[in-house]
Design an enzyme around this catalytic site. Structure first.
Site, PDB file in Angstrom:
ATOM      1  N   PRO A 299      -7.599  -1.110   6.225  1.00 18.83           N
ATOM      2  CA  PRO A 299      -7.925  -0.483   4.943  1.00 18.83           C
ATOM      3  C   PRO A 299      -7.112  -1.012   3.759  1.00 18.83           C
ATOM      4  O   PRO A 299      -5.921  -1.273   3.883  1.00 18.83           O
ATOM      5  CB  PRO A 299      -7.614   0.995   5.180  1.00 18.83           C
ATOM      6  CG  PRO A 299      -6.746   1.051   6.376  1.00 18.83           C
ATOM      7  CD  PRO A 299      -7.122  -0.139   7.212  1.00 18.83           C
ATOM      8  N   ASN A 300      -7.819  -1.124   2.661  1.00 13.72           N
ATOM      9  CA  ASN A 300      -7.288  -1.505   1.347  1.00 13.72           C
ATOM     10  C   ASN A 300      -7.014  -3.002   1.202  1.00 13.72           C
ATOM     11  O   ASN A 300      -6.722  -3.465   0.100  1.00 13.72           O
ATOM     12  CB  ASN A 300      -6.023  -0.692   0.986  1.00 13.72           C
ATOM     13  CG  ASN A 300      -6.327   0.783   0.905  1.00 13.72           C
ATOM     14  OD1 ASN A 300      -7.243   1.191   0.186  1.00 13.72           O
ATOM     15  ND2 ASN A 300      -5.607   1.602   1.658  1.00 13.72           N
TER      16      ASN A 300
ATOM     17  N   ARG B 155      -4.017  -6.053  -6.969  1.00  8.21           N
ATOM     18  CA  ARG B 155      -2.939  -5.118  -7.300  1.00  8.21           C
ATOM     19  C   ARG B 155      -1.718  -5.470  -6.467  1.00  8.21           C
ATOM     20  O   ARG B 155      -1.836  -6.130  -5.442  1.00  8.21           O
ATOM     21  CB  ARG B 155      -3.369  -3.681  -6.967  1.00  8.21           C
ATOM     22  CG  ARG B 155      -4.501  -3.202  -7.834  1.00  8.21           C
ATOM     23  CD  ARG B 155      -4.547  -1.722  -7.797  1.00  8.21           C
ATOM     24  NE  ARG B 155      -3.186  -1.194  -7.974  1.00  8.21           N
ATOM     25  CZ  ARG B 155      -2.918  -0.026  -8.517  1.00  8.21           C
ATOM     26  NH1 ARG B 155      -3.868   0.740  -8.939  1.00  8.21           N
ATOM     27  NH2 ARG B 155      -1.680   0.400  -8.628  1.00  8.21           N
TER      28      ARG B 155
ATOM     29  N   TYR C 289       2.170  -8.214  -2.084  1.00 12.80           N
ATOM     30  CA  TYR C 289       1.161  -8.859  -1.228  1.00 12.80           C
ATOM     31  C   TYR C 289       0.710 -10.235  -1.721  1.00 12.80           C
ATOM     32  O   TYR C 289      -0.115 -10.880  -1.064  1.00 12.80           O
ATOM     33  CB  TYR C 289      -0.057  -7.929  -1.093  1.00 12.80           C
ATOM     34  CG  TYR C 289       0.291  -6.604  -0.446  1.00 12.80           C
ATOM     35  CD1 TYR C 289       0.743  -6.565   0.878  1.00 12.80           C
ATOM     36  CD2 TYR C 289       0.190  -5.403  -1.137  1.00 12.80           C
ATOM     37  CE1 TYR C 289       1.087  -5.360   1.474  1.00 12.80           C
ATOM     38  CE2 TYR C 289       0.521  -4.190  -0.552  1.00 12.80           C
ATOM     39  CZ  TYR C 289       0.965  -4.189   0.759  1.00 12.80           C
ATOM     40  OH  TYR C 289       1.307  -2.992   1.355  1.00 12.80           O
TER      41      TYR C 289
ATOM     42  N   ASN D  55      -4.578  -7.575  11.143  1.00 12.09           N
ATOM     43  CA  ASN D  55      -3.693  -6.854  10.224  1.00 12.09           C
ATOM     44  C   ASN D  55      -4.300  -5.456  10.088  1.00 12.09           C
ATOM     45  O   ASN D  55      -5.233  -5.257   9.306  1.00 12.09           O
ATOM     46  CB  ASN D  55      -3.621  -7.552   8.864  1.00 12.09           C
ATOM     47  CG  ASN D  55      -2.652  -6.834   7.928  1.00 12.09           C
ATOM     48  OD1 ASN D  55      -2.232  -5.698   8.198  1.00 12.09           O
ATOM     49  ND2 ASN D  55      -2.303  -7.473   6.834  1.00 12.09           N
TER      50      ASN D  55
ATOM     51  N   ALA E 117      -2.490   0.121   7.081  1.00  8.77           N
ATOM     52  CA  ALA E 117      -1.801   1.404   7.316  1.00  8.77           C
ATOM     53  C   ALA E 117      -2.109   1.990   8.691  1.00  8.77           C
ATOM     54  O   ALA E 117      -1.305   2.781   9.219  1.00  8.77           O
ATOM     55  CB  ALA E 117      -2.160   2.391   6.212  1.00  8.77           C
TER      56      ALA E 117
ATOM     57  N   GLU F 190      -0.522  -9.640  15.873  1.00  9.59           N
ATOM     58  CA  GLU F 190      -0.456  -8.657  14.770  1.00  9.59           C
ATOM     59  C   GLU F 190       0.188  -9.335  13.556  1.00  9.59           C
ATOM     60  O   GLU F 190       1.244  -9.964  13.689  1.00  9.59           O
ATOM     61  CB  GLU F 190       0.398  -7.473  15.246  1.00  9.59           C
ATOM     62  CG  GLU F 190       0.646  -6.410  14.191  1.00  9.59           C
ATOM     63  CD  GLU F 190       1.547  -5.279  14.726  1.00  9.59           C
ATOM     64  OE1 GLU F 190       1.826  -5.234  15.961  1.00  9.59           O
ATOM     65  OE2 GLU F 190       1.986  -4.467  13.901  1.00  9.59           O
TER      66      GLU F 190
ATOM     67  N   HIS G 238       1.389  -8.917   9.431  1.00  9.37           N
ATOM     68  CA  HIS G 238       1.624  -8.153   8.199  1.00  9.37           C
ATOM     69  C   HIS G 238       2.049  -9.126   7.110  1.00  9.37           C
ATOM     70  O   HIS G 238       2.946  -9.953   7.335  1.00  9.37           O
ATOM     71  CB  HIS G 238       2.697  -7.080   8.400  1.00  9.37           C
ATOM     72  CG  HIS G 238       2.272  -6.093   9.439  1.00  9.37           C
ATOM     73  ND1 HIS G 238       1.274  -5.172   9.196  1.00  9.37           N
ATOM     74  CD2 HIS G 238       2.621  -5.944  10.726  1.00  9.37           C
ATOM     75  CE1 HIS G 238       1.061  -4.493  10.294  1.00  9.37           C
ATOM     76  NE2 HIS G 238       1.849  -4.931  11.242  1.00  9.37           N
TER      77      HIS G 238
ATOM     78  N   ARG H  21      10.812  -2.354   4.174  1.00 10.84           N
ATOM     79  CA  ARG H  21      10.151  -1.346   3.343  1.00 10.84           C
ATOM     80  C   ARG H  21      10.439   0.064   3.864  1.00 10.84           C
ATOM     81  O   ARG H  21      11.391   0.261   4.606  1.00 10.84           O
ATOM     82  CB  ARG H  21       8.644  -1.673   3.270  1.00 10.84           C
ATOM     83  CG  ARG H  21       8.385  -3.068   2.679  1.00 10.84           C
ATOM     84  CD  ARG H  21       6.917  -3.400   2.597  1.00 10.84           C
ATOM     85  NE  ARG H  21       6.230  -2.485   1.675  1.00 10.84           N
ATOM     86  CZ  ARG H  21       4.899  -2.400   1.577  1.00 10.84           C
ATOM     87  NH1 ARG H  21       4.132  -3.177   2.351  1.00 10.84           N
ATOM     88  NH2 ARG H  21       4.348  -1.560   0.742  1.00 10.84           N
TER      89      ARG H  21
HETATM   90  O1  CA2 Z   1       2.090  -5.991   4.881  1.00  8.82           O
HETATM   91  C1  CA2 Z   1       0.978  -5.763   5.349  1.00  8.82           C
HETATM   92  O2  CA2 Z   1       0.144  -6.633   5.577  1.00  8.82           O
HETATM   93  C2  CA2 Z   1       0.559  -4.316   5.606  1.00  8.82           C
HETATM   94  O3  CA2 Z   1      -0.184  -4.294   6.827  1.00  8.82           O
HETATM   95  C3  CA2 Z   1      -0.310  -3.922   4.432  1.00  8.82           C
HETATM   96  C4  CA2 Z   1      -0.723  -2.460   4.440  1.00  8.82           C
HETATM   97  C5  CA2 Z   1       0.483  -1.552   4.664  1.00  8.82           C
HETATM   98  O4  CA2 Z   1       0.048  -0.201   4.799  1.00  8.82           O
HETATM   99  C6  CA2 Z   1       1.286  -1.950   5.893  1.00  8.82           C
HETATM  100  O5  CA2 Z   1       2.410  -1.093   5.994  1.00  8.82           O
HETATM  101  C7  CA2 Z   1       1.752  -3.382   5.771  1.00  8.82           C
HETATM  102  C8  CA2 Z   1      -1.384  -2.081   3.112  1.00  8.82           C
HETATM  103  C9  CA2 Z   1      -2.559  -2.919   2.750  1.00  8.82           C
HETATM  104  C10 CA2 Z   1      -2.953  -2.588   1.356  1.00  8.82           C
HETATM  105  O6  CA2 Z   1      -3.210  -3.789   0.673  1.00  8.82           O
HETATM  106  C11 CA2 Z   1      -3.277  -3.758  -0.681  1.00  8.82           C
HETATM  107  C12 CA2 Z   1      -3.340  -4.985  -1.297  1.00  8.82           C
HETATM  108  C13 CA2 Z   1      -3.396  -5.040  -2.659  1.00  8.82           C
HETATM  109  C14 CA2 Z   1      -3.422  -3.873  -3.411  1.00  8.82           C
HETATM  110  C15 CA2 Z   1      -3.377  -2.650  -2.785  1.00  8.82           C
HETATM  111  C16 CA2 Z   1      -3.300  -2.596  -1.409  1.00  8.82           C
END
Ligand code: CA2
Length: 149
Positions: free
Chosen positions: A14-15, A22, A27, A78, A81, A102, A104, A111
């Protein structure tokens, strides 16, 4: 005679569809479409191919893992969350026989503490965190090594 391996299923939670739009400080600036291109190129370098999938819904990710059981040679995931919450994704990965890596993008260990635990790591053959989107290419290179094994 050599048989062509099934594609590597690259799955995103997700996201991640918002990648590049953003929070570039966490990221990076690349979009999910850029990551798809990067994965295809990394796989092609190793004589492999990829399928690419993203969903904001846990059940859809589980169904993609189920499809991978018959359609993919390896899973690069990946889970976003869901990494930190989903026993259901862990159970689905436990029903997949090939390599699981896996990924990230951020270094989750630098974090918040709720990002330090991953259910998925109990199944993953390797975990890559904090390498930015290059982590996907590293994961695919590792899959290539494991598939040759
Ligand atoms: O670091 C990663 O790849 C994560 O899997 C990304 C997840 C986070 O919940 C994990 O703890 C670590 C979040 C992905 C959200 O991605 C976004 C990218 C741009 C803007 C907003 C969210």
């Amino acid at each position: 005679m050599q048989t062509t391996p099934k594609p590597i299923a690259v799955l995103n939670g997700p996201n991640l569809n918002l990648l590049g739009q953003r929070q570039p400080e966490i990221y990076g600036a690349e979009t999910l479409a850029d990551v798809e291109t990067l994965c295809a190129a990394a796989a092609a370098d190793a004589g492999l191919s990829t399928t690419f999938f993203q969903s904001n819904h846990e059940g859809e990710i589980i169904e993609a893992i189920h499809r991978a059981r018959t359609e993919a040679s390896a899973v690069v995931i990946n889970p976003a969350a869901y990494t930190h919450t989903s026993i259901a994704i862990l159970d689905a990965l436990n029903a997949f026989d090939g390599p699981v890596i896996e990924v990230h993008i951020s270094n989750v260990h630098k974090r918040e503490s709720f990002r330090h635990h991953s259910y998925v790591s109990a199944r993953a053959d390797a975990v890559i965190a904090g390498c930015g989107t290059q982590g996907y290419a590293l994961a695919i290179a590792r899959v290539a090594t494991l598939l040759k094994g």
